[in-house]
Scaffold this active site. Structure first.
Site, PDB file in Angstrom:
ATOM      1  N   LYS A 177      -5.311   9.938 -20.022  1.00  0.00           N
ATOM      2  CA  LYS A 177      -6.524   9.365 -19.436  1.00  0.00           C
ATOM      3  C   LYS A 177      -6.778  10.045 -18.087  1.00  0.00           C
ATOM      4  O   LYS A 177      -6.155   9.713 -17.076  1.00  0.00           O
ATOM      5  CB  LYS A 177      -6.402   7.856 -19.223  1.00  0.00           C
ATOM      6  CG  LYS A 177      -7.775   7.258 -18.953  1.00  0.00           C
ATOM      7  CD  LYS A 177      -7.825   6.157 -17.943  1.00  0.00           C
ATOM      8  CE  LYS A 177      -7.801   6.558 -16.516  1.00  0.00           C
ATOM      9  NZ  LYS A 177      -8.975   7.304 -15.989  1.00  0.00           N
ATOM     10  N   GLU A 252       3.854   9.465  -9.304  1.00  0.00           N
ATOM     11  CA  GLU A 252       3.619  10.551  -8.335  1.00  0.00           C
ATOM     12  C   GLU A 252       2.474  10.065  -7.453  1.00  0.00           C
ATOM     13  O   GLU A 252       1.308  10.120  -7.854  1.00  0.00           O
ATOM     14  CB  GLU A 252       3.203  11.837  -9.072  1.00  0.00           C
ATOM     15  CG  GLU A 252       4.261  12.402  -9.987  1.00  0.00           C
ATOM     16  CD  GLU A 252       5.357  13.154  -9.242  1.00  0.00           C
ATOM     17  OE1 GLU A 252       5.213  13.393  -8.031  1.00  0.00           O
ATOM     18  OE2 GLU A 252       6.366  13.482  -9.881  1.00  0.00           O
ATOM     19  N   CYS A 286      -2.190  15.872  -2.435  1.00  0.00           N
ATOM     20  CA  CYS A 286      -1.162  14.889  -2.076  1.00  0.00           C
ATOM     21  C   CYS A 286      -0.130  15.455  -1.116  1.00  0.00           C
ATOM     22  O   CYS A 286       0.442  14.725  -0.319  1.00  0.00           O
ATOM     23  CB  CYS A 286      -0.490  14.369  -3.334  1.00  0.00           C
ATOM     24  SG  CYS A 286       0.214  15.682  -4.333  1.00  0.00           S
ATOM     25  N   GLU A 383      -3.230   8.373   4.620  1.00  0.00           N
ATOM     26  CA  GLU A 383      -3.574   9.666   4.027  1.00  0.00           C
ATOM     27  C   GLU A 383      -5.086   9.879   4.168  1.00  0.00           C
ATOM     28  O   GLU A 383      -5.870   9.054   3.704  1.00  0.00           O
ATOM     29  CB  GLU A 383      -3.185   9.584   2.539  1.00  0.00           C
ATOM     30  CG  GLU A 383      -3.208  10.854   1.788  1.00  0.00           C
ATOM     31  CD  GLU A 383      -2.869  10.626   0.309  1.00  0.00           C
ATOM     32  OE1 GLU A 383      -3.162   9.544  -0.246  1.00  0.00           O
ATOM     33  OE2 GLU A 383      -2.312  11.557  -0.291  1.00  0.00           O
TER      34      GLU A 383
HETATM   35  N1  LIG Z   1       2.284  12.763  -5.855  1.00  0.00           N
HETATM   36  C1  LIG Z   1       1.497  13.522  -6.578  1.00  0.00           C
HETATM   37  O1  LIG Z   1       1.923  14.361  -7.354  1.00  0.00           O
HETATM   38  C2  LIG Z   1       0.004  13.371  -6.469  1.00  0.00           C
HETATM   39  C3  LIG Z   1      -0.814  14.381  -6.999  1.00  0.00           C
HETATM   40  C4  LIG Z   1      -2.193  14.258  -6.887  1.00  0.00           C
HETATM   41  C5  LIG Z   1      -2.751  13.139  -6.265  1.00  0.00           C
HETATM   42  N2  LIG Z   1      -1.935  12.188  -5.769  1.00  0.00           N
HETATM   43  C6  LIG Z   1      -2.519  11.021  -5.089  1.00  0.00           C
HETATM   44  O2  LIG Z   1      -3.653  10.537  -5.790  1.00  0.00           O
HETATM   45  C7  LIG Z   1      -4.551   9.908  -4.881  1.00  0.00           C
HETATM   46  C8  LIG Z   1      -5.955  10.439  -5.118  1.00  0.00           C
HETATM   47  O3  LIG Z   1      -6.418  10.061  -6.332  1.00  0.00           O
HETATM   48  P1  LIG Z   1      -7.335   8.762  -6.571  1.00  0.00           P
HETATM   49  O4  LIG Z   1      -7.841   8.242  -5.288  1.00  0.00           O
HETATM   50  O5  LIG Z   1      -8.297   9.092  -7.628  1.00  0.00           O
HETATM   51  O6  LIG Z   1      -6.228   7.769  -7.093  1.00  0.00           O
HETATM   52  P2  LIG Z   1      -6.423   6.462  -7.981  1.00  0.00           P
HETATM   53  O7  LIG Z   1      -5.101   5.798  -7.976  1.00  0.00           O
HETATM   54  O8  LIG Z   1      -7.602   5.685  -7.573  1.00  0.00           O
HETATM   55  O9  LIG Z   1      -6.770   7.039  -9.433  1.00  0.00           O
HETATM   56  C9  LIG Z   1      -5.852   7.828 -10.145  1.00  0.00           C
HETATM   57  C10 LIG Z   1      -6.010   7.530 -11.632  1.00  0.00           C
HETATM   58  O10 LIG Z   1      -5.694   6.156 -11.856  1.00  0.00           O
HETATM   59  C11 LIG Z   1      -6.732   5.570 -12.616  1.00  0.00           C
HETATM   60  N3  LIG Z   1      -6.790   4.134 -12.335  1.00  0.00           N
HETATM   61  C12 LIG Z   1      -7.410   3.512 -11.311  1.00  0.00           C
HETATM   62  N4  LIG Z   1      -7.283   2.168 -11.450  1.00  0.00           N
HETATM   63  C13 LIG Z   1      -6.557   1.952 -12.576  1.00  0.00           C
HETATM   64  C14 LIG Z   1      -6.111   0.799 -13.266  1.00  0.00           C
HETATM   65  N5  LIG Z   1      -6.395  -0.429 -12.822  1.00  0.00           N
HETATM   66  N6  LIG Z   1      -5.391   0.951 -14.410  1.00  0.00           N
HETATM   67  C15 LIG Z   1      -5.127   2.175 -14.871  1.00  0.00           C
HETATM   68  N7  LIG Z   1      -5.541   3.316 -14.274  1.00  0.00           N
HETATM   69  C16 LIG Z   1      -6.232   3.207 -13.130  1.00  0.00           C
HETATM   70  C17 LIG Z   1      -7.976   6.334 -12.199  1.00  0.00           C
HETATM   71  O11 LIG Z   1      -8.996   6.174 -13.159  1.00  0.00           O
HETATM   72  C18 LIG Z   1      -7.426   7.746 -12.155  1.00  0.00           C
HETATM   73  O12 LIG Z   1      -7.364   8.274 -13.463  1.00  0.00           O
HETATM   74  C19 LIG Z   1      -4.050  10.272  -3.496  1.00  0.00           C
HETATM   75  O13 LIG Z   1      -3.371   9.189  -2.931  1.00  0.00           O
HETATM   76  C20 LIG Z   1      -3.090  11.421  -3.767  1.00  0.00           C
HETATM   77  O14 LIG Z   1      -2.102  11.596  -2.796  1.00  0.00           O
HETATM   78  C21 LIG Z   1      -0.585  12.262  -5.861  1.00  0.00           C
HETATM   79  O1  LIG Z   2      -2.233  16.824  -5.195  1.00  0.00           O
HETATM   80  C1  LIG Z   2      -1.097  17.076  -5.510  1.00  0.00           C
HETATM   81  C2  LIG Z   2      -0.624  18.197  -6.379  1.00  0.00           C
HETATM   82  C3  LIG Z   2      -0.553  19.461  -5.618  1.00  0.00           C
HETATM   83  C4  LIG Z   2       0.378  20.491  -6.217  1.00  0.00           C
HETATM   84  O2  LIG Z   2       0.868  20.355  -7.336  1.00  0.00           O
HETATM   85  O3  LIG Z   2       0.615  21.469  -5.500  1.00  0.00           O
END
Ligand SMILES: NC(=O)c1ccc[n+]([C@@H]2O[C@H](COP(=O)([O-])OP(=O)(O)OC[C@H]3O[C@@H](n4cnc5c(N)ncnc54)[C@H](O)[C@@H]3O)[C@@H](O)[C@H]2O)c1
Ligand SMILES: O=CCCC(=O)O
Length: 482
Positions: A177, A252, A286, A383
């Site tokens: 998803k 993650e 991230c 963040e």
């Molecule tokens: N650690 C990592 O590897 C990594 C990598 C990329 C992004 N991120 C983090 O992601 C965040 C940015 O993305 P975002 O704001 O879109 O995050 P988000 O948590 O709002 O959304 C991420 C995913 O979760 C889904 N989602 C949202 N609510 C949900 C629910 N109730 N049930 C199931 N799925 C749900 C969204 O549709 C989307 O597909 C930042 O905090 C970033 O640091 C982390």
């Molecule tokens: O946003 C997080 C992923 C970034 C990466 O894989 O380098």
């Protein structure tokens, strides 16, 4: 890329199909805010069909050899390599990042497919020393079961590919998803999954309302693992939900990366590392640097080098030759503005940028450098997920370590020093899952990507990543000696 409106479908049991009730949602170009496509919004029936198909396909997929699964992954790799531009253009259209960066993401995603096509065949078990002569104690690594995968919009391809590659190699079936902002890249990728000939049900694609899809997976005891990349708030909620059916979980989550510049650093390398780690993907990463900590004696010299590089950055339409594209949406943009306004109101100085920019009709923010930043400001704790670089000052090594670790997050940290002893002391004192020493770029398919503390748990990449999709089975055998 063609102006024709894209129409994205679900992919269930080997077939692209619209939602069973015909519902769709709109997809926007974040640079212009124009509607560029319609994407199917999965109904309850579609969600259940995807779960049932993944469960059924698991029965046979788990019986295939690791060599057969590697063969499918190699076909997929070849398709990704030959079609990288096509995928990248869809990504730029719906996510905004410059095409060159999008091509880089396709290659980055492909590197995980390449790695796991090899790693799957290296999964082994153990034969343990028995306690009696007529017995065999064996340990197998077996696939955990059907996996639900949820990913964000910032890397519309790489975030789910680095989950599905190890999952498929391990013998799991997957349902993906992607984020609602970027479903079309996933649809494009699933065209390649289809062409690679994966058996029906092994890879499913669901798009639509996140909570509806997430709740259905969580309620199903057939989904044995959830792998999530996204915000800490949603990750915590999913973990609570997953406890009902005791699913294996990988999270993650968000980060708040410090980048420490010591007085013995190569300041050119440090400035280059800061700019690379902050402004990639317009700061929507991230592992992006969220705080630069500079030792007082080199502060002025570092700022001068940093300003030279940052003021040269260009931004705008990802289909033109720019360094950065737009912010994904209003919510993301508002958070950036709020962080900058809060810092300025509390005494920070703006050396560059600090304001929205015009162009396209979407949300652009100038590359920004803030100084005189203190721990009382929001940007020091939350963040930002945008092109804003706040600079702090410190005097001693102990103070730098204390400031770097003063956050609930623990994803990535960076340190610049030419002193060997200091590099060992500091990198090992940082409470982070990943540390870059004299580099702002740490991601690699062969390395374990992941965090500690509120940045989650689980690792993606390398030999570590496949473990997330395996469980251990022990078989105690007693046999008759002749
Ligand atoms: N650690 C990592 O590897 C990594 C990598 C990329 C992004 N991120 C983090 O992601 C965040 C940015 O993305 P975002 O704001 O879109 O995050 P988000 O948590 O709002 O959304 C991420 C995913 O979760 C889904 N989602 C949202 N609510 C949900 C629910 N109730 N049930 C199931 N799925 C749900 C969204 O549709 C989307 O597909 C930042 O905090 C970033 O640091 C982390
Ligand atoms: O946003 C997080 C992923 C970034 C990466 O894989 O380098």
């Amino acid at each position: 890329m063609s102006e024709a409106k894209q129409v994205g479908q679900l992919y269930i049991n080997g077939t692209f199909k619209p939602a069973e009730d015909g519902q769709t949602f709109e997809v926007l170009n974040p640079y212009t805010l124009a509607i560029i496509g319609e994407q199917a919004e999965a109904s309850e029936k579609d969600i259940q069909a995807a779960i049932d198909g993944a469960v059924q396909a698991f029965r046979t997929w788990k019986q295939t050899t690791a060599y057969e699964r590697a063969g499918y992954l190699r076909k997929l790799l070849h398709l990704m390599q030959t079609r990288e531009r096509e995928i990248a253009e869809v990504m730029t259209l719906e996510q905004g990042k410059p095409v060159a960066e999008a091509v880089g993401e396709v290659r980055y995603a492909a590197s995980y497919v390449a790695w796991y096509a090899e790693e799957g065949i290296r999964v082994t078990g153990d034969l343990l020393a028995p306690s009696q002569t007529d017995s065999r104690l064996s340990v197998r690594k077996i696939p955990v079961g059907p996996v639900g995968i949820i990913t964000p919009w910032n890397f519309p391809l790489a975030m789910f590919v680095r989950k599905i590659a190890p999952a498929l190699a391990a013998g799991c079936t997957v349902i993906v998803k992607p984020a609602e902002q970027t479903p079309l890249t996933a649809v494009k990728f699933f065209e390649l999954i289809h062409e690679a000939g994966f058996p029906a049900g092994v890879c499913q694609l669901l798009t639509g309302e996140a909570s509806k899809i997430g709740s259905a997976w969580m309620a199903s005891s057939a989904i044995r693992k959830i792998s999530f990349t996204g915000s800490t708030a949603v990750g915590k909620m999913l973990m609570r939900q997953a406890s009902e059916t005791l699913k294996k979980v990988s999270l993650e989550l968000g980060g708040h990366a410090p980048l420490i510049v010591f007085d013995d650093a190569d300041l050119d390398m440090a400035a280059a590392g800061a700019v690379e780690s902050k402004f990639r993907n317009c700061g929507q990463v991230c592992v992006a640097t969220n705080r630069v900590l500079v030792q007082r004696s080199v502060y002025d010299a570092f700022i001068e080098k940093l300003m030279k590089r940052t003021s040269a950055l260009t931004f705008g339409d990802g289909f033109t030759n720019v360094d950065m594209g737009p912010i994904i949406d209003k919510q993301g943009f508002d958070k950036i503005v709020a962080h900058v306004d809060d810092a300025l109101a509390k005494g920070a100085k703006c050396l560059l940028g600090g304001k929205p920019a015009k162009g396209g009709g979407g949300y652009l923010f100038e590359p920004t450098v803030l100084t005189d930043v203190t721990s009382a400001m929001r940007i020091a704790k939350e963040e930002t997920f945008g092109p804003v670089l706040p600079v702090f000052v410190f005097d001693t090594e102990a103070e730098a370590i204390q400031m770097a670790n003063d956050t609930p997050f623990g994803l990535a940290a960076y340190c610049f020093t030419e002193n060997l002893s200091r590099s060992i002391r500091v990198t090992e004192a940082l409470e982070y899952g990943m540390v870059g020493l004299n580099t702002g770029r740490i991601s690699a398919a062969q390395a374990p990507f992941g965090g500690v503390k509120m940045s989650g748990f689980g690792r993606e990449g390398g030999r570590y990543g496949i473990e997330e999709y395996l469980v251990t089975q022990y078989i105690a055998t007693v046999y008759k000696e002749s």
